[in-house]
Motif scaffolding. Structure first.
Motif, PDB file in Angstrom:
ATOM      1  N   PHE A 187       1.901   6.806   8.390  1.00 15.00           N
ATOM      2  CA  PHE A 187       2.900   7.527   9.181  1.00 15.00           C
ATOM      3  C   PHE A 187       2.228   8.407  10.229  1.00 15.00           C
ATOM      4  CE2 PHE A 187       5.080  11.597   9.808  1.00 15.00           C
ATOM      5  CZ  PHE A 187       6.243  11.165  10.425  1.00 15.00           C
ATOM      6  N   VAL A 188       1.219   9.148   9.826  1.00 11.15           N
ATOM      7  CA  VAL A 188       0.514  10.046  10.748  1.00 11.15           C
ATOM      8  C   VAL A 188      -0.162   9.244  11.863  1.00 11.15           C
ATOM      9  CG1 VAL A 188      -1.370  11.713  10.985  1.00 11.15           C
ATOM     10  CG2 VAL A 188       0.153  11.822   8.997  1.00 11.15           C
ATOM     11  N   ILE A 189      -0.819   8.140  11.494  1.00 14.68           N
ATOM     12  CA  ILE A 189      -1.522   7.308  12.480  1.00 14.68           C
ATOM     13  C   ILE A 189      -0.534   6.703  13.474  1.00 14.68           C
ATOM     14  CG2 ILE A 189      -2.866   5.187  12.805  1.00 14.68           C
ATOM     15  CD1 ILE A 189      -4.176   5.799  10.072  1.00 14.68           C
ATOM     16  N   PHE A 190       0.562   6.112  12.950  1.00 14.31           N
ATOM     17  CA  PHE A 190       1.551   5.473  13.821  1.00 14.31           C
ATOM     18  C   PHE A 190       2.275   6.493  14.696  1.00 14.31           C
ATOM     19  CE2 PHE A 190       1.958   1.866  10.533  1.00 14.31           C
ATOM     20  CZ  PHE A 190       0.938   1.173  11.145  1.00 14.31           C
ATOM     21  N   LEU A 191       2.512   7.685  14.149  1.00 16.75           N
ATOM     22  CA  LEU A 191       3.176   8.724  14.944  1.00 16.75           C
ATOM     23  C   LEU A 191       2.299   9.141  16.120  1.00 16.75           C
ATOM     24  CD1 LEU A 191       5.524  10.703  15.351  1.00 16.75           C
ATOM     25  CD2 LEU A 191       4.335  12.306  13.828  1.00 16.75           C
ATOM     26  N   LEU A 192       1.007   9.322  15.874  1.00 16.28           N
ATOM     27  CA  LEU A 192       0.085   9.698  16.949  1.00 16.28           C
ATOM     28  C   LEU A 192       0.011   8.602  18.013  1.00 16.28           C
ATOM     29  CD1 LEU A 192      -2.837  11.314  14.897  1.00 16.28           C
ATOM     30  CD2 LEU A 192      -1.204  12.488  16.376  1.00 16.28           C
ATOM     31  N   ILE A 193      -0.078   7.337  17.566  1.00 14.74           N
ATOM     32  CA  ILE A 193      -0.143   6.218  18.514  1.00 14.74           C
ATOM     33  C   ILE A 193       1.146   6.131  19.326  1.00 14.74           C
ATOM     34  CG2 ILE A 193      -0.271   3.700  18.718  1.00 14.74           C
ATOM     35  CD1 ILE A 193      -2.072   3.704  16.259  1.00 14.74           C
ATOM     36  N   TYR A 194       2.285   6.300  18.640  1.00 17.50           N
ATOM     37  CA  TYR A 194       3.588   6.234  19.315  1.00 17.50           C
ATOM     38  C   TYR A 194       3.729   7.331  20.363  1.00 17.50           C
ATOM     39  CZ  TYR A 194       8.709   6.075  19.821  1.00 17.50           C
ATOM     40  OH  TYR A 194       9.995   5.990  20.325  1.00 17.50           O
ATOM     41  N   LEU A 195       3.334   8.556  20.000  1.00 16.88           N
ATOM     42  CA  LEU A 195       3.406   9.677  20.944  1.00 16.88           C
ATOM     43  C   LEU A 195       2.460   9.459  22.127  1.00 16.88           C
ATOM     44  CD1 LEU A 195       3.598  12.719  18.484  1.00 16.88           C
ATOM     45  CD2 LEU A 195       5.460  11.741  19.853  1.00 16.88           C
ATOM     46  N   MET A 196       1.287   8.894  21.861  1.00  7.42           N
ATOM     47  CA  MET A 196       0.344   8.592  22.945  1.00  7.42           C
ATOM     48  C   MET A 196       0.916   7.534  23.889  1.00  7.42           C
ATOM     49  SD  MET A 196      -3.278   8.530  20.865  1.00  7.42           S
ATOM     50  CE  MET A 196      -4.169   7.786  22.229  1.00  7.42           C
ATOM     51  N   ALA A 197       1.575   6.518  23.303  1.00  9.08           N
ATOM     52  CA  ALA A 197       2.177   5.457  24.132  1.00  9.08           C
ATOM     53  C   ALA A 197       3.276   6.025  25.015  1.00  9.08           C
ATOM     54  CB  ALA A 197       2.725   4.347  23.234  1.00  9.08           C
ATOM     55  N   LEU A 198       4.145   6.861  24.415  1.00  5.30           N
ATOM     56  CA  LEU A 198       5.225   7.468  25.191  1.00  5.30           C
ATOM     57  C   LEU A 198       4.681   8.392  26.268  1.00  5.30           C
ATOM     58  CD1 LEU A 198       7.892   8.392  22.456  1.00  5.30           C
ATOM     59  CD2 LEU A 198       7.919   6.455  24.033  1.00  5.30           C
ATOM     60  N   THR A 199       3.747   9.253  25.893  1.00  5.62           N
ATOM     61  CA  THR A 199       3.180  10.222  26.847  1.00  5.62           C
ATOM     62  C   THR A 199       2.466   9.517  27.990  1.00  5.62           C
ATOM     63  OG1 THR A 199       2.858  11.810  25.039  1.00  5.62           O
ATOM     64  CG2 THR A 199       1.652  12.205  27.098  1.00  5.62           C
TER      65      THR A 199
ATOM     66  N   TRP B  31       0.831  -1.212   0.000  1.00  2.00           N
ATOM     67  CA  TRP B  31       0.000   0.000   0.000  1.00  2.00           C
ATOM     68  C   TRP B  31       0.866   1.264   0.000  1.00  2.00           C
ATOM     69  CZ3 TRP B  31      -2.016  -2.479   5.003  1.00  2.00           C
ATOM     70  CH2 TRP B  31      -2.785  -3.614   4.702  1.00  2.00           C
ATOM     71  N   PRO B  32       1.646   1.505  -1.046  1.00  3.49           N
ATOM     72  CA  PRO B  32       2.515   2.693  -1.058  1.00  3.49           C
ATOM     73  C   PRO B  32       1.739   4.010  -0.999  1.00  3.49           C
ATOM     74  CG  PRO B  32       2.425   1.665  -3.222  1.00  3.49           C
ATOM     75  CD  PRO B  32       1.770   0.715  -2.276  1.00  3.49           C
ATOM     76  N   HIS B  33       0.511   3.999  -1.518  1.00  2.00           N
ATOM     77  CA  HIS B  33      -0.298   5.226  -1.531  1.00  2.00           C
ATOM     78  C   HIS B  33      -0.834   5.580  -0.136  1.00  2.00           C
ATOM     79  CE1 HIS B  33      -2.904   1.753  -2.065  1.00  2.00           C
ATOM     80  NE2 HIS B  33      -3.922   2.455  -1.620  1.00  2.00           N
ATOM     81  N   LEU B  34      -0.731   4.627   0.809  1.00  2.96           N
ATOM     82  CA  LEU B  34      -1.226   4.871   2.164  1.00  2.96           C
ATOM     83  C   LEU B  34      -0.110   5.175   3.159  1.00  2.96           C
ATOM     84  CD1 LEU B  34      -3.907   2.021   2.493  1.00  2.96           C
ATOM     85  CD2 LEU B  34      -4.300   4.435   1.950  1.00  2.96           C
ATOM     86  N   HIS B  35       1.126   5.229   2.678  1.00  4.55           N
ATOM     87  CA  HIS B  35       2.259   5.360   3.594  1.00  4.55           C
ATOM     88  C   HIS B  35       2.208   6.627   4.444  1.00  4.55           C
ATOM     89  CE1 HIS B  35       5.383   2.268   1.942  1.00  4.55           C
ATOM     90  NE2 HIS B  35       4.257   1.723   2.337  1.00  4.55           N
ATOM     91  N   PHE B  36       1.856   7.749   3.847  1.00  7.48           N
ATOM     92  CA  PHE B  36       1.838   8.993   4.635  1.00  7.48           C
ATOM     93  C   PHE B  36       0.735   8.949   5.685  1.00  7.48           C
ATOM     94  CE2 PHE B  36       0.584  13.412   5.478  1.00  7.48           C
ATOM     95  CZ  PHE B  36       1.801  13.889   5.953  1.00  7.48           C
ATOM     96  N   MET B  37      -0.426   8.422   5.305  1.00  5.93           N
ATOM     97  CA  MET B  37      -1.523   8.309   6.273  1.00  5.93           C
ATOM     98  C   MET B  37      -1.128   7.363   7.410  1.00  5.93           C
ATOM     99  SD  MET B  37      -5.487   7.147   5.674  1.00  5.93           S
ATOM    100  CE  MET B  37      -5.081   5.401   5.550  1.00  5.93           C
TER     101      MET B  37
ATOM    102  N   CYS C  73       7.673   4.531   6.461  1.00 11.96           N
ATOM    103  CA  CYS C  73       6.446   5.146   5.950  1.00 11.96           C
ATOM    104  C   CYS C  73       6.686   6.558   5.415  1.00 11.96           C
ATOM    105  CB  CYS C  73       5.383   5.186   7.039  1.00 11.96           C
ATOM    106  SG  CYS C  73       4.730   3.565   7.499  1.00 11.96           S
ATOM    107  N   LEU C  74       7.614   7.285   6.035  1.00 15.61           N
ATOM    108  CA  LEU C  74       7.838   8.680   5.641  1.00 15.61           C
ATOM    109  C   LEU C  74       8.843   8.818   4.509  1.00 15.61           C
ATOM    110  CD1 LEU C  74       7.164  11.640   6.276  1.00 15.61           C
ATOM    111  CD2 LEU C  74       9.114  11.648   7.835  1.00 15.61           C
ATOM    112  N   THR C  75       9.958   8.103   4.584  1.00 10.09           N
ATOM    113  CA  THR C  75      11.056   8.300   3.621  1.00 10.09           C
ATOM    114  C   THR C  75      11.213   7.165   2.621  1.00 10.09           C
ATOM    115  OG1 THR C  75      12.742   7.219   5.002  1.00 10.09           O
ATOM    116  CG2 THR C  75      12.299   9.552   5.428  1.00 10.09           C
TER     117      THR C  75
END
Length: 314
Positions: free
Chosen positions: A28-40, A20-26, A85-87
């Motif tokens: 990335f955003v989802i995983f980043l939010l989940i990761y930040l929530m887990a850390l916080t 799903w290369p067309h979904l990579h940015f989406m 996902c980003l690069t």
């Protein structure tokens, strides 16, 4: 020709969500939010427990250890997945790959035993309330936590050392979200039966046995709770166990379904979904589950906020 056929891999390619290369940015955003929530969430729980005198009890000491494990687990997998996902940089070095394996096994096995220790803590608190302070002395808690970490480190070194000895000459491509053991073994050009047996035995000893211990422990806990006369007493006793039982069901259900399945039932697509659940969703949910119905944590959070606001004023 023979020399080129035995060239060992110096790096691997993590395919991740290559379908799903067309979904990579989406993603990335989802995983980043989940990761930040887990850390916080986990850092907040850790800070609140350490700073609150009311939470200096065995249960919260083990919860601190669980938060450290969750932070380590999600930080082992998510940063590289976010990078992919980003690069679109799917390459990971040989040493980087086995570092992921090492820390992943440490976290998973240590959490098996830590959850078992937390079940014993609830058993001691509910079944032997008058002897609880003696059974769960702080020295004993340190020893139990250290033993949990020690089992994780020992098993990780054994499995990682065993798998790293295999020659990886078939392909560099790992069809997974991170360097997991089973996808790695598929790339080996030699027989991996020894490692597969070791992983299965490890799953039984370090996964199944702690689960059986937890289930047996909770049989005694539930039996003791049912003997309590007052409804309020039963409700309070059950509430102290409900969070732990929820975490156990999620963690053991997902991990054991991955590593205790026969080869005929193996599916990389299912593994990728399960990987997202245990590497990001469970570390995010744990702080919420343990604090959602916990009055002591709510009080500590309010005090923590007041202290922070006072510091901001001065």
């Amino acid at each position: 020709m023979e020399e080129s056929n035995i060239t060992l891999a110096s790096e691997f390619i993590l395919l991740a969500f290559y379908e799903w290369p067309h979904l990579h940015f989406m993603l990335f955003v989802i995983f980043l939010l989940i990761y930040l929530m887990a850390l916080t969430g986990n850092l907040t729980i850790f800070a609140i427990i350490c700073s609150s005198s009311n939470l200096q009890t065995p249960m919260y000491f083990f919860l601190c250890n669980l938060s450290i494990l969750d932070i380590t687990l999600t930080s082992t997998i998510m940063p590289k997945l976010l990078d992919i996902c980003l690069t679109e940089n799917q390459s990971i070095t040989f040493h980087g790959c086995f570092t992921q394996v090492l820390f992943f096994v440490i976290c998973v096995v240590s959490e098996y035993f830590l959850l078992a220790v937390m079940a014993y803590d609830r058993y001691a608190a509910i079944c032997y309330p008058l002897r609880y302070s003696y059974l769960m002395k702080m020295k004993t808690c340190f020893q139990l936590a250290l033993a949990s970490w020690g089992c994780g480190i020992m098993e990780s070194l054994l499995l990682t050392g065993l798998i790293s000895r295999y020659p990886f000459t078939k392909s560099k491509k790992i069809n997974h979200l991170f360097c997991d053991m089973k996808p790695l073994l598929k790339l080996s050009s030699s027989s991996t039966e020894e490692a597969e047996v070791a992983i299965l035995v490890s799953g039984v000893i370090f996964g199944f046995f702690p689960l059986v211990f937890i289930l047996v422990t909770y049989v005694f806990v539930i039996y003791t709770i049912l003997k309590i006369q007052s409804k309020e007493g039963k409700k309070k006793a059950f509430s102290t166990c409900s969070s732990h039982l929820t975490v156990i069901s999620l963690f053991f259900g997902i991990i054991l379904s991955m590593y205790m399945r026969p080869k005929s039932a193996y599916s990389i697509e299912q593994d990728k979904i399960l990987c997202v659940l245990y590497s990001s969703c469970i570390p995010t949910l744990n702080p919420i589950i343990y604090s959602l119905r916990n009055k002591d944590v709510h009080v500590a959070i309010r005090k923590f906020r007041v202290e922070i606001s006072r510091k901001d004023i001065f």
